[in-house]
Design a protein around this motif. Structure first.
Motif: not given
Length: 334
Positions: A122-146
């Motif tokens: 219910i932490g890193t492998l739950g909703m908070p972790g999923m929020t972080a993962y999809f939020g920064i990778l798919q919505v934030g669209e981070i790339k190397e050097g940002d």
């Protein structure tokens, strides 16, 4: 008996001891095709404050006299001809703030306590972790050097966001409250630098730590920090609106950003994200994050407190900042 936390009124400002009532009711019996779950841990999240407000949101509000909504993890102790779940299975889902929950299994998922401690689901492998993962990778669209700025950086979501950004080759600055949290995100989590919003002027600190501006701002707090970040955007910057914990207990109107024209000048975007939109991909994300943890690249911290009777004072730690990492309440009685 089943101890349950029942919503009794909609608070104005910080919820007080009369917002919820702890009740003891008979443990329910599972009907045909249902299971009875003995809950072990409850997830405490800032979003819970919004769920008890009246009004339109991304999810229906908790109704008065209903069990308080919460993510949970526990063990199936009785199964009545359920097609997938059996006695002894460990599962995570939306069990609410109570010791026992009956469900037909919809939106419940099996977990393995041999692979990771139950609170981690219910932490890193739950909703908070999923929020972080999809939020920064798919919505934030981070790339190397940002250059990535994260508020609430020592919290359940922010701490994972910053670590994922580091894994992806970004420079990461965390905003946190207090010297201990700032030290934690640098020394333990590997952030490049930290800003203590409790002791520093946020605008001066951002100028110091982000002299060339910000490519991605992951916002968990809103308010003045969001406004300051807007003033430091680089061209084509992305802002991820995940939460606004600084505004949740306002008794007056929510304070919006006055620097929003920076979005226009810098051709930037500001987009809200709700983790429920990514449910179908949770399994894939959990596998990747599990691999990062196995490699020592991603650290998980759960701040566990004991006793459903202590829900209120534990819940308030979300807003006082008196916790580190993911806030969890143990509700099973030893």
């Amino acid at each position: 008996m089943n101890k349950q936390l029942i919503l009794k009124k909609r608070p104005i400002g910080i919820p007080d001891t009369t917002t919820w009532q702890l009740e003891s009711n008979p443990i329910p019996e599972p009907k045909e095709g249902e299971v009875l779950i003995q809950q072990h841990y409850i997830s405490l999240d800032p979003a819970m404050r919004g769920w008890i407000n009246e009004g339109k949101s991304y999810i229906e509000p908790v109704q008065i006299n209903d069990v308080m909504r919460a993510g949970s993890v526990g063990k199936v102790i009785k199964a009545n001809n359920h097609p997938k779940l059996k006695e002894g299975d460990f599962v995570t889902g939306w069990g609410g703030v109570q010791q026992y929950s009956v469900t037909n299994g919809d939106n419940w998922y099996p977990v393995d306590p041999k692979l990771a401690p139950l609170p981690m689901y219910i932490g890193t492998l739950g909703m908070p972790g999923m929020t972080a993962y999809f939020g920064i990778l798919q919505v934030g669209e981070i790339k190397e050097g940002d250059v990535v700025l994260v508020s609430g950086a020592a919290g359940a979501v922010g701490s994972i966001v910053g670590q994922i950004a580091k894994i992806k080759g970004c420079r990461v600055i965390g905003v946190a409250g207090g010297a201990n949290k700032c030290k934690y995100i640098i020394d333990e989590l590997g952030f490049d630098s930290a800003i203590d919003y409790k002791s520093e002027d946020i605008n001066a600190a951002l100028k110091r730590e982000c002299p060339k501006g910000i490519d991605v701002y992951f916002d968990n707090v809103g308010g003045e920090i969001l406004d300051a970040a807007l003033a430091r955007l680089r061209m084509n910057a992305r802002i991820v609106i995940c939460g606004a914990i600084s505004q949740y207990n306002n008794k007056t109107a929510i304070k919006g950003p006055s620097n929003y024209l920076s979005l226009l000048v810098n051709r930037a975007t500001m987009k809200g994200m709700v983790v429920l939109d990514y449910t179908k991909d949770f399994g894939k994300a959990a596998m990747e994050m599990g691999a990062w943890m196995a490699q020592g690249k991603l650290k998980s911290k759960e701040d566990v407190y004991d006793g459903i009777e202590n829900f209120h004072e534990t819940f308030l730690r979300l807003f006082s900042g008196d916790k580190m990492g993911k806030l969890v309440l143990k509700v099973i009685e030893d």
